[in-house]
Design an enzyme around this catalytic site. Structure first.
Site, PDB file in Angstrom:
ATOM      1  N   TRP A 100       0.549  -1.574   0.022  1.00 11.93           N
ATOM      2  CA  TRP A 100       0.095  -0.104  -0.220  1.00 11.93           C
ATOM      3  C   TRP A 100       0.786   0.995   0.139  1.00 11.93           C
ATOM      4  O   TRP A 100       0.518   2.227  -0.197  1.00 11.93           O
ATOM      5  CB  TRP A 100      -0.410   0.276   0.934  1.00 11.93           C
ATOM      6  CG  TRP A 100      -1.934  -1.453   1.499  1.00 11.93           C
ATOM      7  CD1 TRP A 100      -1.913  -2.505   2.254  1.00 11.93           C
ATOM      8  CD2 TRP A 100      -2.977  -1.349   0.017  1.00 11.93           C
ATOM      9  NE1 TRP A 100      -2.623  -2.996   1.363  1.00 11.93           N
ATOM     10  CE2 TRP A 100      -3.754  -2.777   0.546  1.00 11.93           C
ATOM     11  CE3 TRP A 100      -3.438  -0.691  -0.833  1.00 11.93           C
ATOM     12  CZ2 TRP A 100      -4.736  -3.741  -0.763  1.00 11.93           C
ATOM     13  CZ3 TRP A 100      -4.255  -1.434  -1.814  1.00 11.93           C
ATOM     14  CH2 TRP A 100      -4.848  -2.669  -1.325  1.00 11.93           C
ATOM     15  N   ASP A 167      -1.308   6.976   6.125  1.00  8.39           N
ATOM     16  CA  ASP A 167      -2.192   6.153   5.825  1.00  8.39           C
ATOM     17  C   ASP A 167      -2.318   5.370   6.885  1.00  8.39           C
ATOM     18  O   ASP A 167      -1.769   4.773   7.841  1.00  8.39           O
ATOM     19  CB  ASP A 167      -2.360   5.341   4.689  1.00  8.39           C
ATOM     20  CG  ASP A 167      -3.085   4.407   4.436  1.00  8.39           C
ATOM     21  OD1 ASP A 167      -4.092   4.304   5.320  1.00  8.39           O
ATOM     22  OD2 ASP A 167      -3.035   3.513   3.231  1.00  8.39           O
ATOM     23  N   LYS A 191     -11.239  -1.015   8.502  1.00  9.83           N
ATOM     24  CA  LYS A 191     -11.057  -1.481   9.252  1.00  9.83           C
ATOM     25  C   LYS A 191     -11.661  -1.617  10.783  1.00  9.83           C
ATOM     26  O   LYS A 191     -11.603  -2.582  11.575  1.00  9.83           O
ATOM     27  CB  LYS A 191      -9.719  -1.476   9.172  1.00  9.83           C
ATOM     28  CG  LYS A 191      -9.247  -1.868   8.098  1.00  9.83           C
ATOM     29  CD  LYS A 191      -9.081  -2.982   7.119  1.00  9.83           C
ATOM     30  CE  LYS A 191      -8.446  -3.043   6.235  1.00  9.83           C
ATOM     31  NZ  LYS A 191      -8.536  -4.300   5.477  1.00  9.83           N
TER      32      LYS A 191
END
Length: 355
Positions: A100, A167, A191
């Protein structure tokens, strides 16, 4: 009982599911479903207001930061960040700690120079690089706080005078943080905050409007701030369920309380991985994630057999990502210690059956 260790869309508390399901049929006695209610209605405006208030309270967000509820996931933020922060001819610094982080840097390259300050790719991202230098002329420094695939987490924010962008998709609301250490935080909700479909952005107001560039309105943070997250039709249901989940978290004692639970859950599982001769962890001990526990077997040929046992014991979603192999137990906020104990019991059972 199913024990959901899946890494993607999150596990949520049962009481949140129950309340959310009622609202699908009748939201707040309006006679309308939450799925059809106008996003301009007074009732939904109250939802957005409460959701923002809960985010500010639980994370101690100062008034000089804006809280936004956007769409497109973290992947859209990979592009929105440089669009809003990187001036023509400017450069940005990125820490490479996994897939990511790599994707975020790739998007930034479309808007300016990207400097990779450090990378752990040489060891398949099993550790977090330390002691790297961040160029002082960078427009911002970007890192990913938790790496879901590789099971690593950044617990100490790198020190720099350069604006920090992070992030936090997979560890937001799981542990206490000092918001003022960061200039921009973004996190896909799916999440620890709520269902997929909404992205949380927390941004320091004076960071914006400095690039001199024309930014398309839909990608301009300032436009979303002015519109109160209502520039376009928001993800109504995802915001509503996030509000319910934030209420649940507040009732539990907030982020401080859930962090203690997460520490215990992670420690319980890591202790068994270290004790059990059939398993071993993949991440460096000092960088082990509390959210995504990655481990393999000393004898890889036995992994399919353990996955079969896990399925029998209703342990769902523990197969590791193809980049790492083995197993990955994602232990987000709503996963209880009961589920951790069920996985540990299965590991012990496997050990006993192979003596």
């Amino acid at each position: 009982m199913k024990h959901n260790f899946g890494a993607g869309p999150c596990i949520l508390p049962q009481e949140v599911f129950q309340e959310a399901s009622k609202a699908v049929l009748d939201f707040n006695n309006t006679g309308l479903s939450i799925l059809e209610i106008s996003h301009r209605s007074k009732e939904f405006e109250e939802v957005v207001k409460e959701t923002e208030s809960l985010v500010r309270e639980l994370l101690h967000v100062p008034e000089n930061y804006s809280v936004l509820f956007l769409q497109g996931g973290a992947s859209q933020q990979f592009a929105m960040v440089p669009m809003n922060l990187l001036p023509d001819g400017g450069k940005a610094a990125y820490l490479d700690t996994g897939v990511w982080a790599t994707k975020a840097a790739k998007e930034a390259k479309n808007f300016g120079e990207v400097v990779t300050v450090a990378s752990s790719k040489d060891s398949n991202y099993t550790y977090i690089p330390k002691d790297f230098e961040i160029p002082l002329d960078a427009a911002y420094f970007h890192f990913t706080s938790n790496n879901t695939i590789y099971g690593t987490e950044v617990f100490a924010t790198p020190s720099t005078t350069v604006p920090k962008v992070v992030d936090m998709s997979s560890d937001i609301l799981s542990r206490e943080i000092n918001i003022q250490e960061y200039d921009l935080i973004y996190a896909g909700a799916q999440k620890n905050m709520g269902p997929a479909g909404v992205t949380l952005v927390i941004i320091k107001n004076d960071l914006l409007g400095k690039t001199g560039k024309t930014i398309p309105s839909i990608f301009n943070y300032q436009e979303h701030i002015k519109a109160g997250s209502m520039y376009n039709t928001p993800p109504v249901y995802s915001i509503y369920v996030s509000m319910l989940n934030l209420r649940w978290l507040k009732a539990k004692g907030g982020v401080k309380a859930i962090e203690q639970e997460n520490i215990i859950k992670a420690r319980t599982l890591y202790d068994e991985i270290e004790r059990n001769p059939f398993f071993k962890g993949t991440a460096a001990v000092e960088d082990r994630s509390r959210m995504n526990v990655t481990f393999v077997m000393d004898t890889p040929e036995l992994e399919a057999e353990f996955l079969a046992l896990a399925k029998e014991r209703n342990l769902i979603g523990i197969k590791g990502h193809r980049s790492v192999g083995g197993f990955r137990a994602s232990i987000y906020n709503a996963l209880t210690i009961t589920s951790i104990n069920a996985l540990v019991d299965a590991m012990k059972e496997f050990e006993e059956s192979h003596k």
